[in-house]
Design a protein around this motif. Structure first.
Motif, PDB file in Angstrom:
ATOM      1  N   ILE A  29      41.226  65.781  91.135  1.00 32.90           N
ATOM      2  CA  ILE A  29      40.742  64.807  90.156  1.00 32.90           C
ATOM      3  C   ILE A  29      41.599  64.844  88.889  1.00 32.90           C
ATOM      4  O   ILE A  29      41.931  63.802  88.326  1.00 32.90           O
ATOM      5  N   VAL A  30      41.950  66.055  88.430  1.00 34.43           N
ATOM      6  CA  VAL A  30      42.815  66.156  87.247  1.00 34.43           C
ATOM      7  C   VAL A  30      44.170  65.522  87.532  1.00 34.43           C
ATOM      8  O   VAL A  30      44.724  64.793  86.702  1.00 34.43           O
ATOM      9  N   LYS A  31      44.709  65.783  88.712  1.00 38.50           N
ATOM     10  CA  LYS A  31      46.000  65.195  89.085  1.00 38.50           C
ATOM     11  C   LYS A  31      45.914  63.667  89.107  1.00 38.50           C
ATOM     12  O   LYS A  31      46.785  62.973  88.594  1.00 38.50           O
ATOM     13  N   ARG A  32      44.833  63.130  89.699  1.00 47.21           N
ATOM     14  CA  ARG A  32      44.671  61.687  89.754  1.00 47.21           C
ATOM     15  C   ARG A  32      44.467  61.094  88.361  1.00 47.21           C
ATOM     16  O   ARG A  32      45.008  60.032  88.039  1.00 47.21           O
ATOM     17  N   MET A  33      43.714  61.792  87.518  1.00 49.11           N
ATOM     18  CA  MET A  33      43.496  61.325  86.159  1.00 49.11           C
ATOM     19  C   MET A  33      44.822  61.273  85.389  1.00 49.11           C
ATOM     20  O   MET A  33      45.101  60.321  84.655  1.00 49.11           O
ATOM     21  N   THR A  34      45.639  62.287  85.582  1.00 47.94           N
ATOM     22  CA  THR A  34      46.945  62.321  84.913  1.00 47.94           C
ATOM     23  C   THR A  34      47.819  61.163  85.358  1.00 47.94           C
ATOM     24  O   THR A  34      48.524  60.549  84.549  1.00 47.94           O
ATOM     25  N   ASP A  35      47.779  60.831  86.658  1.00 47.54           N
ATOM     26  CA  ASP A  35      48.572  59.712  87.178  1.00 47.54           C
ATOM     27  C   ASP A  35      48.119  58.387  86.565  1.00 47.54           C
ATOM     28  O   ASP A  35      48.932  57.543  86.187  1.00 47.54           O
ATOM     29  N   ILE A  36      46.780  58.210  86.473  1.00 48.17           N
ATOM     30  CA  ILE A  36      46.230  56.946  85.982  1.00 48.17           C
ATOM     31  C   ILE A  36      46.476  56.770  84.491  1.00 48.17           C
ATOM     32  O   ILE A  36      46.832  55.681  84.020  1.00 48.17           O
ATOM     33  N   TYR A  37      46.300  57.859  83.727  1.00 49.35           N
ATOM     34  CA  TYR A  37      46.343  57.766  82.261  1.00 49.35           C
ATOM     35  C   TYR A  37      47.564  58.476  81.672  1.00 49.35           C
ATOM     36  O   TYR A  37      47.513  58.996  80.567  1.00 49.35           O
ATOM     37  N   ARG A  38      48.670  58.477  82.405  1.00 45.88           N
ATOM     38  CA  ARG A  38      49.834  59.242  81.967  1.00 45.88           C
ATOM     39  C   ARG A  38      50.411  58.755  80.634  1.00 45.88           C
ATOM     40  O   ARG A  38      51.062  59.516  79.932  1.00 45.88           O
ATOM     41  N   LYS A  39      50.148  57.493  80.270  1.00 44.04           N
ATOM     42  CA  LYS A  39      50.649  56.985  78.991  1.00 44.04           C
ATOM     43  C   LYS A  39      49.726  57.338  77.835  1.00 44.04           C
ATOM     44  O   LYS A  39      50.117  57.226  76.669  1.00 44.04           O
ATOM     45  N   LYS A  40      48.496  57.746  78.137  1.00 45.61           N
ATOM     46  CA  LYS A  40      47.519  58.039  77.095  1.00 45.61           C
ATOM     47  C   LYS A  40      47.227  59.531  76.964  1.00 45.61           C
ATOM     48  O   LYS A  40      46.677  59.965  75.956  1.00 45.61           O
ATOM     49  N   LEU A  41      47.588  60.303  77.982  1.00 46.17           N
ATOM     50  CA  LEU A  41      47.059  61.654  78.085  1.00 46.17           C
ATOM     51  C   LEU A  41      48.115  62.618  78.585  1.00 46.17           C
ATOM     52  O   LEU A  41      48.899  62.297  79.467  1.00 46.17           O
TER      53      LEU A  41
END
Length: 394
Positions: A29-41
Protein backbone atom coordinates in the motif's frame (compact mmCIF):
# COMPACT_ATOMS: atom_id res chain seq x y z
CA UNK A 1 6.37 18.06 -1.12
CA UNK A 2 4.94 16.42 2.00
CA UNK A 3 6.99 13.91 4.00
CA UNK A 4 5.53 10.57 5.08
CA UNK A 5 7.71 8.81 7.65
CA UNK A 6 7.73 5.01 7.52
CA UNK A 7 8.90 3.38 10.75
CA UNK A 8 10.62 0.07 10.02
CA UNK A 9 11.90 -0.60 13.53
CA UNK A 10 9.78 -2.62 15.93
CA UNK A 11 12.34 -4.06 18.30
CA UNK A 12 14.87 -2.20 20.41
CA UNK A 13 17.46 -5.00 20.48
CA UNK A 14 17.54 -6.23 16.88
CA UNK A 15 18.31 -4.48 13.65
CA UNK A 16 15.75 -4.78 10.89
CA UNK A 17 18.20 -6.72 8.73
CA UNK A 18 18.27 -9.47 11.38
CA UNK A 19 14.51 -10.01 11.19
CA UNK A 20 12.42 -11.70 8.55
CA UNK A 21 9.44 -9.73 7.34
CA UNK A 22 6.24 -11.69 7.99
CA UNK A 23 4.77 -10.93 4.59
CA UNK A 24 6.57 -8.13 2.78
CA UNK A 25 9.88 -6.38 2.85
CA UNK A 26 8.06 -3.48 1.20
CA UNK A 27 4.52 -2.58 2.16
CA UNK A 28 2.41 -2.77 -1.00
CA UNK A 29 0.00 0.00 0.00
CA UNK A 30 2.85 2.41 0.81
CA UNK A 31 4.50 1.56 -2.50
CA UNK A 32 1.24 2.13 -4.39
CA UNK A 33 0.60 5.38 -2.52
CA UNK A 34 4.08 6.61 -3.44
CA UNK A 35 3.46 5.79 -7.12
CA UNK A 36 0.12 7.63 -7.15
CA UNK A 37 1.22 10.71 -5.20
CA UNK A 38 4.89 10.89 -6.17
CA UNK A 39 4.58 14.60 -7.07
CA UNK A 40 3.03 15.47 -3.70
CA UNK A 41 4.72 13.10 -1.31
CA UNK A 42 8.08 11.66 -0.43
CA UNK A 43 8.38 8.55 1.73
CA UNK A 44 11.18 8.67 4.30
CA UNK A 45 12.27 5.30 5.67
CA UNK A 46 13.55 5.38 9.24
CA UNK A 47 15.29 2.46 10.91
CA UNK A 48 15.76 3.70 14.48
CA UNK A 49 13.77 5.81 16.90
CA UNK A 50 16.58 8.37 17.24
CA UNK A 51 16.75 8.76 13.46
CA UNK A 52 12.99 9.17 13.20
CA UNK A 53 12.74 11.73 16.02
CA UNK A 54 15.66 13.76 14.70
CA UNK A 55 13.87 14.04 11.36
CA UNK A 56 10.25 14.29 12.45
CA UNK A 57 10.24 16.17 15.74
CA UNK A 58 10.65 19.53 14.03
CA UNK A 59 8.41 18.74 11.07
CA UNK A 60 4.89 20.04 11.58
CA UNK A 61 3.63 17.75 8.82
CA UNK A 62 5.22 14.57 10.19
CA UNK A 63 3.06 11.45 10.35
CA UNK A 64 4.48 8.04 11.31
CA UNK A 65 3.39 4.82 9.61
CA UNK A 66 4.36 1.46 11.10
CA UNK A 67 5.56 -1.24 8.72
CA UNK A 68 5.02 -4.74 10.06
CA UNK A 69 8.37 -6.49 10.44
CA UNK A 70 7.08 -8.76 13.18
CA UNK A 71 3.69 -10.35 13.82
CA UNK A 72 2.87 -8.24 16.85
CA UNK A 73 3.63 -4.91 18.45
CA UNK A 74 5.95 -5.33 21.44
CA UNK A 75 6.52 -3.16 24.52
CA UNK A 76 9.13 -1.11 22.69
CA UNK A 77 6.64 -0.32 19.94
CA UNK A 78 4.15 0.80 22.56
CA UNK A 79 6.80 3.09 24.01
CA UNK A 80 7.59 4.53 20.55
CA UNK A 81 3.93 5.29 19.84
CA UNK A 82 3.51 6.87 23.27
CA UNK A 83 6.51 9.10 22.54
CA UNK A 84 5.00 10.07 19.19
CA UNK A 85 1.78 10.95 21.00
CA UNK A 86 3.67 13.10 23.51
CA UNK A 87 5.37 14.98 20.68
CA UNK A 88 2.07 15.39 18.81
CA UNK A 89 3.19 13.18 15.92
CA UNK A 90 0.19 11.22 14.56
CA UNK A 91 0.65 7.48 14.04
CA UNK A 92 -1.01 5.27 11.43
CA UNK A 93 -1.21 1.47 11.70
CA UNK A 94 -2.58 -1.24 9.45
CA UNK A 95 -4.61 -3.69 11.50
CA UNK A 96 -2.57 -6.77 10.59
CA UNK A 97 -0.83 -6.68 13.96
CA UNK A 98 -1.83 -8.75 16.94
CA UNK A 99 -4.02 -7.14 19.60
CA UNK A 100 -2.57 -3.68 20.07
CA UNK A 101 -1.43 -3.49 23.72
CA UNK A 102 -2.04 0.22 24.24
CA UNK A 103 -4.87 2.70 24.10
CA UNK A 104 -5.89 2.72 20.45
CA UNK A 105 -6.83 6.40 20.62
CA UNK A 106 -3.14 7.11 20.20
CA UNK A 107 -3.08 5.57 16.72
CA UNK A 108 -5.10 5.87 13.52
CA UNK A 109 -6.01 2.68 11.68
CA UNK A 110 -6.40 1.44 8.12
CA UNK A 111 -8.39 -1.77 8.47
CA UNK A 112 -10.27 -4.36 6.47
CA UNK A 113 -14.04 -4.51 6.88
CA UNK A 114 -14.22 -8.09 8.13
CA UNK A 115 -18.04 -8.16 8.30
CA UNK A 116 -18.14 -7.14 4.64
CA UNK A 117 -15.48 -9.69 3.66
CA UNK A 118 -17.17 -12.53 5.58
CA UNK A 119 -20.56 -11.79 3.99
CA UNK A 120 -19.05 -11.66 0.50
CA UNK A 121 -17.31 -15.03 0.93
CA UNK A 122 -20.34 -16.73 2.47
CA UNK A 123 -22.72 -15.33 -0.16
CA UNK A 124 -20.47 -16.71 -2.89
CA UNK A 125 -20.38 -20.14 -1.25
CA UNK A 126 -24.14 -20.31 -0.75
CA UNK A 127 -24.88 -19.06 -4.27
CA UNK A 128 -22.76 -21.91 -5.64
CA UNK A 129 -24.27 -24.49 -3.26
CA UNK A 130 -21.01 -24.92 -1.36
CA UNK A 131 -21.79 -25.27 2.34
CA UNK A 132 -19.08 -27.48 3.84
CA UNK A 133 -16.44 -24.98 4.91
CA UNK A 134 -12.96 -25.21 6.38
CA UNK A 135 -10.67 -22.36 7.44
CA UNK A 136 -7.00 -23.16 6.84
CA UNK A 137 -3.65 -21.75 7.93
CA UNK A 138 -4.79 -19.72 10.94
CA UNK A 139 -2.04 -18.08 12.97
CA UNK A 140 -3.63 -17.26 16.36
CA UNK A 141 -1.00 -14.56 16.93
CA UNK A 142 -2.08 -12.64 13.82
CA UNK A 143 -4.82 -10.09 14.33
CA UNK A 144 -5.81 -10.27 10.65
CA UNK A 145 -6.05 -14.08 10.72
CA UNK A 146 -8.13 -14.12 13.90
CA UNK A 147 -10.51 -11.43 12.66
CA UNK A 148 -11.21 -13.28 9.43
CA UNK A 149 -11.61 -16.66 11.16
CA UNK A 150 -13.98 -15.20 13.74
CA UNK A 151 -15.88 -13.30 11.07
CA UNK A 152 -16.61 -16.57 9.27
CA UNK A 153 -17.10 -18.59 12.48
CA UNK A 154 -19.66 -16.19 13.93
CA UNK A 155 -21.68 -16.01 10.71
CA UNK A 156 -21.55 -19.65 9.63
CA UNK A 157 -22.77 -21.64 12.61
CA UNK A 158 -22.16 -24.99 10.90
CA UNK A 159 -18.43 -24.24 11.15
CA UNK A 160 -16.93 -25.85 14.26
CA UNK A 161 -13.54 -25.10 15.87
CA UNK A 162 -12.21 -28.44 14.59
CA UNK A 163 -12.89 -27.17 11.04
CA UNK A 164 -10.34 -24.40 11.60
CA UNK A 165 -6.77 -25.58 10.98
CA UNK A 166 -3.99 -23.64 12.70
CA UNK A 167 -0.23 -23.43 12.14
CA UNK A 168 0.53 -23.42 15.87
CA UNK A 169 2.35 -26.78 15.55
CA UNK A 170 3.81 -25.99 12.14
CA UNK A 171 2.71 -26.08 8.52
CA UNK A 172 3.28 -29.84 8.18
CA UNK A 173 1.01 -30.60 11.12
CA UNK A 174 -1.62 -28.18 9.82
CA UNK A 175 -1.57 -29.85 6.42
CA UNK A 176 -1.63 -33.40 7.77
CA UNK A 177 -4.62 -32.63 10.02
CA UNK A 178 -6.49 -31.06 7.12
CA UNK A 179 -5.56 -33.81 4.65
CA UNK A 180 -7.07 -36.51 6.86
CA UNK A 181 -10.40 -34.64 6.86
CA UNK A 182 -10.31 -33.00 3.43
CA UNK A 183 -13.27 -34.93 2.02
CA UNK A 184 -15.56 -33.23 4.54
CA UNK A 185 -15.13 -29.90 2.76
CA UNK A 186 -16.09 -28.42 -0.58
CA UNK A 187 -14.74 -24.95 0.27
CA UNK A 188 -11.44 -24.04 1.92
CA UNK A 189 -11.13 -20.44 3.11
CA UNK A 190 -7.51 -19.42 3.44
CA UNK A 191 -6.44 -16.76 5.95
CA UNK A 192 -3.94 -15.43 3.41
CA UNK A 193 -2.88 -16.15 -0.15
CA UNK A 194 0.54 -17.46 0.83
CA UNK A 195 -0.67 -20.34 3.00
CA UNK A 196 -3.19 -20.97 0.21
CA UNK A 197 -0.45 -21.48 -2.33
CA UNK A 198 1.55 -23.61 0.11
CA UNK A 199 -1.55 -25.81 0.60
CA UNK A 200 -2.26 -26.17 -3.11
CA UNK A 201 1.40 -27.02 -3.83
CA UNK A 202 1.17 -29.83 -1.28
CA UNK A 203 -2.13 -31.08 -2.71
CA UNK A 204 -0.64 -31.17 -6.22
CA UNK A 205 1.61 -33.98 -5.00
CA UNK A 206 -0.88 -35.74 -2.69
CA UNK A 207 -4.34 -35.37 -4.25
CA UNK A 208 -4.48 -33.22 -7.41
CA UNK A 209 -8.09 -34.25 -8.10
CA UNK A 210 -9.16 -32.58 -4.85
CA UNK A 211 -7.94 -29.24 -6.21
CA UNK A 212 -10.26 -29.60 -9.21
CA UNK A 213 -13.44 -30.28 -7.23
CA UNK A 214 -12.91 -27.94 -4.27
CA UNK A 215 -13.20 -24.15 -3.97
CA UNK A 216 -10.16 -22.36 -2.51
CA UNK A 217 -10.70 -18.73 -1.51
CA UNK A 218 -7.83 -16.48 -0.42
CA UNK A 219 -7.98 -13.13 1.30
CA UNK A 220 -5.19 -10.87 0.03
CA UNK A 221 -5.48 -10.64 -3.76
CA UNK A 222 -1.70 -10.63 -3.92
CA UNK A 223 0.17 -10.52 -7.21
CA UNK A 224 1.39 -14.06 -6.62
CA UNK A 225 -2.23 -15.24 -6.34
CA UNK A 226 -2.77 -13.95 -9.87
CA UNK A 227 0.45 -15.31 -11.42
CA UNK A 228 0.28 -18.75 -9.79
CA UNK A 229 -1.41 -21.73 -11.45
CA UNK A 230 -4.13 -22.39 -10.56
CA UNK A 231 -4.71 -18.70 -10.00
CA UNK A 232 -6.26 -18.05 -6.62
CA UNK A 233 -9.73 -16.60 -6.07
CA UNK A 234 -9.54 -13.88 -3.45
CA UNK A 235 -11.61 -11.44 -1.44
CA UNK A 236 -9.80 -8.29 -0.43
CA UNK A 237 -9.81 -4.53 -0.65
CA UNK A 238 -8.26 -2.91 -3.69
CA UNK A 239 -4.65 -1.91 -3.11
CA UNK A 240 -5.20 1.34 -4.96
CA UNK A 241 -8.15 2.14 -2.69
CA UNK A 242 -5.98 1.37 0.33
CA UNK A 243 -3.26 3.65 -0.99
CA UNK A 244 -5.70 6.51 -1.64
CA UNK A 245 -7.29 6.15 1.80
CA UNK A 246 -3.87 6.02 3.44
CA UNK A 247 -2.96 9.30 1.76
CA UNK A 248 -6.31 10.85 2.71
CA UNK A 249 -5.75 9.77 6.31
CA UNK A 250 -2.28 11.24 6.16
CA UNK A 251 -3.69 14.57 4.94
CA UNK A 252 -6.30 14.51 7.69
CA UNK A 253 -3.62 13.92 10.32
CA UNK A 254 -1.51 16.76 8.98
CA UNK A 255 -4.29 19.32 8.69
CA UNK A 256 -6.29 18.41 11.80
CA UNK A 257 -3.73 16.91 14.14
CA UNK A 258 -5.09 18.81 17.16
CA UNK A 259 -8.77 18.19 16.48
CA UNK A 260 -9.31 14.44 16.98
CA UNK A 261 -8.00 11.45 18.91
CA UNK A 262 -7.94 8.80 16.18
CA UNK A 263 -9.67 7.64 13.00
CA UNK A 264 -10.34 4.11 11.80
CA UNK A 265 -10.89 3.71 8.05
CA UNK A 266 -12.50 0.42 7.05
CA UNK A 267 -11.89 -0.61 3.46
CA UNK A 268 -14.55 -2.23 1.28
CA UNK A 269 -13.82 -5.71 -0.10
CA UNK A 270 -14.09 -6.99 -3.65
CA UNK A 271 -14.35 -10.59 -4.85
CA UNK A 272 -12.05 -11.72 -7.66
CA UNK A 273 -12.92 -15.13 -9.05
CA UNK A 274 -10.10 -17.13 -10.63
CA UNK A 275 -9.15 -20.74 -11.34
CA UNK A 276 -9.62 -22.07 -7.80
CA UNK A 277 -13.36 -21.41 -8.02
CA UNK A 278 -13.62 -22.37 -11.73
CA UNK A 279 -13.73 -18.65 -12.62
CA UNK A 280 -17.40 -18.54 -11.62
CA UNK A 281 -18.27 -14.84 -11.31
CA UNK A 282 -19.48 -13.30 -8.09
CA UNK A 283 -23.16 -12.34 -8.10
CA UNK A 284 -23.88 -9.36 -5.89
CA UNK A 285 -26.29 -10.22 -3.10
CA UNK A 286 -27.98 -8.25 -0.36
CA UNK A 287 -28.08 -11.26 1.98
CA UNK A 288 -26.45 -10.53 5.30
CA UNK A 289 -25.21 -13.23 7.65
CA UNK A 290 -25.74 -11.94 11.15
CA UNK A 291 -22.99 -12.81 13.64
CA UNK A 292 -23.75 -15.25 16.45
CA UNK A 293 -22.44 -14.59 19.93
CA UNK A 294 -19.55 -17.03 19.92
CA UNK A 295 -15.79 -16.59 20.01
CA UNK A 296 -12.76 -18.62 19.01
CA UNK A 297 -10.17 -19.53 21.62
CA UNK A 298 -6.80 -20.72 20.30
CA UNK A 299 -3.43 -20.77 22.02
CA UNK A 300 -1.58 -17.60 20.99
CA UNK A 301 1.37 -18.02 23.37
CA UNK A 302 3.63 -19.81 20.88
CA UNK A 303 6.70 -17.65 20.28
CA UNK A 304 7.67 -18.83 16.80
CA UNK A 305 5.05 -19.48 14.13
CA UNK A 306 6.17 -21.26 10.96
CA UNK A 307 5.28 -19.46 7.74
CA UNK A 308 5.40 -20.59 4.06
CA UNK A 309 8.87 -19.27 3.34
CA UNK A 310 9.14 -19.55 -0.44
CA UNK A 311 5.73 -18.01 -1.29
CA UNK A 312 6.51 -15.20 1.16
CA UNK A 313 9.88 -14.52 -0.47
CA UNK A 314 8.41 -14.57 -3.97
CA UNK A 315 5.52 -12.26 -3.07
CA UNK A 316 7.97 -9.95 -1.32
CA UNK A 317 10.10 -9.88 -4.47
CA UNK A 318 7.09 -9.26 -6.73
CA UNK A 319 5.93 -6.37 -4.55
CA UNK A 320 9.24 -4.54 -4.88
CA UNK A 321 10.27 -4.89 -8.54
CA UNK A 322 9.37 -3.10 -11.77
CA UNK A 323 7.94 -4.23 -15.10
CA UNK A 324 11.33 -4.90 -16.69
CA UNK A 325 12.21 -7.16 -13.77
CA UNK A 326 9.02 -9.14 -14.42
CA UNK A 327 9.95 -9.45 -18.09
CA UNK A 328 13.41 -10.68 -17.10
CA UNK A 329 11.87 -13.29 -14.79
CA UNK A 330 9.68 -14.54 -17.64
CA UNK A 331 12.60 -14.79 -20.04
CA UNK A 332 14.79 -16.54 -17.46
CA UNK A 333 12.09 -19.16 -16.93
CA UNK A 334 11.98 -19.61 -20.73
CA UNK A 335 15.73 -20.30 -20.71
CA UNK A 336 16.95 -17.05 -22.29
CA UNK A 337 20.53 -15.90 -21.71
CA UNK A 338 21.44 -12.49 -20.30
CA UNK A 339 22.55 -11.37 -23.78
CA UNK A 340 19.26 -12.46 -25.35
CA UNK A 341 17.33 -10.65 -22.62
CA UNK A 342 19.37 -7.48 -23.15
CA UNK A 343 18.67 -7.55 -26.90
CA UNK A 344 14.96 -8.16 -26.35
CA UNK A 345 14.55 -5.33 -23.81
CA UNK A 346 16.93 -2.90 -25.59
CA UNK A 347 19.05 -2.71 -22.44
CA UNK A 348 22.79 -2.95 -21.94
CA UNK A 349 24.15 -6.33 -20.90
CA UNK A 350 25.55 -4.83 -17.68
CA UNK A 351 22.12 -3.42 -16.75
CA UNK A 352 20.44 -6.79 -17.27
CA UNK A 353 23.09 -8.57 -15.22
CA UNK A 354 22.68 -6.00 -12.46
CA UNK A 355 18.93 -6.56 -12.41
CA UNK A 356 19.40 -10.33 -12.41
CA UNK A 357 21.79 -10.06 -9.47
CA UNK A 358 19.25 -7.99 -7.53
CA UNK A 359 16.53 -10.57 -8.23
CA UNK A 360 18.77 -13.35 -6.94
CA UNK A 361 19.39 -11.42 -3.73
CA UNK A 362 15.65 -10.97 -3.15
CA UNK A 363 15.26 -14.76 -3.14
CA UNK A 364 18.52 -15.33 -1.27
CA UNK A 365 20.10 -17.38 -4.07
CA UNK A 366 23.38 -16.94 -5.92
CA UNK A 367 22.92 -18.85 -9.19
CA UNK A 368 20.52 -18.46 -12.09
CA UNK A 369 19.54 -22.14 -11.90
CA UNK A 370 18.59 -21.81 -8.23
CA UNK A 371 16.52 -18.72 -9.00
CA UNK A 372 14.65 -20.42 -11.85
CA UNK A 373 14.07 -23.58 -9.79
CA UNK A 374 12.59 -21.44 -7.00
CA UNK A 375 10.20 -19.28 -9.03
CA UNK A 376 9.17 -21.65 -11.81
CA UNK A 377 6.60 -23.66 -9.79
CA UNK A 378 4.92 -20.46 -8.63
CA UNK A 379 4.74 -18.30 -11.78
CA UNK A 380 2.67 -19.31 -14.78
CA UNK A 381 4.14 -17.80 -17.94
CA UNK A 382 0.80 -17.15 -19.64
CA UNK A 383 -0.51 -15.32 -16.59
CA UNK A 384 2.76 -13.40 -16.28
CA UNK A 385 2.58 -12.34 -19.96
CA UNK A 386 -1.04 -11.25 -19.51
CA UNK A 387 -0.14 -9.18 -16.46
CA UNK A 388 2.83 -7.53 -18.17
CA UNK A 389 0.69 -6.70 -21.19
CA UNK A 390 -2.01 -5.21 -18.98
CA UNK A 391 0.47 -3.11 -16.98
CA UNK A 392 2.20 -1.90 -20.14
CA UNK A 393 -1.02 -0.19 -21.24
CA UNK A 394 -1.68 1.55 -17.88
Amino acid sequence: ILAFYVLRFLNSTKKLSDERSFFYHNDVIVKRMTDIYRKKLKVIDTFSFDEFISLAAHDEEAVAFFIKTKIDLDDYSEWVIEKCYEKNIPVILKDDFLNVPFNIRHANMISNDIADKSNIILNYCVTNNRKNLAVYGLNPRSNADMKLAEGIYQRWTALEPEDIYTVVNGLDNCYESFFENRDKYDVVILVNDLVAIDLIERLKHSDPEYIEKTFFIGSMNSLLSRLYYPSLTSSSYKQTSGAIMLYRLYELCVKNRNDFGSVNIMLKNYFTSRDTTANIPFEQSTDCFKPANRRLNFDSSVEEIETPEIPIMIESMLSSIDLNDLKIIGMLIRGKTALEIADSLFMSLSSVKHKMSNLYKLLNVKRKKDFIDTVKPYINLKYLDDYIREQSTV
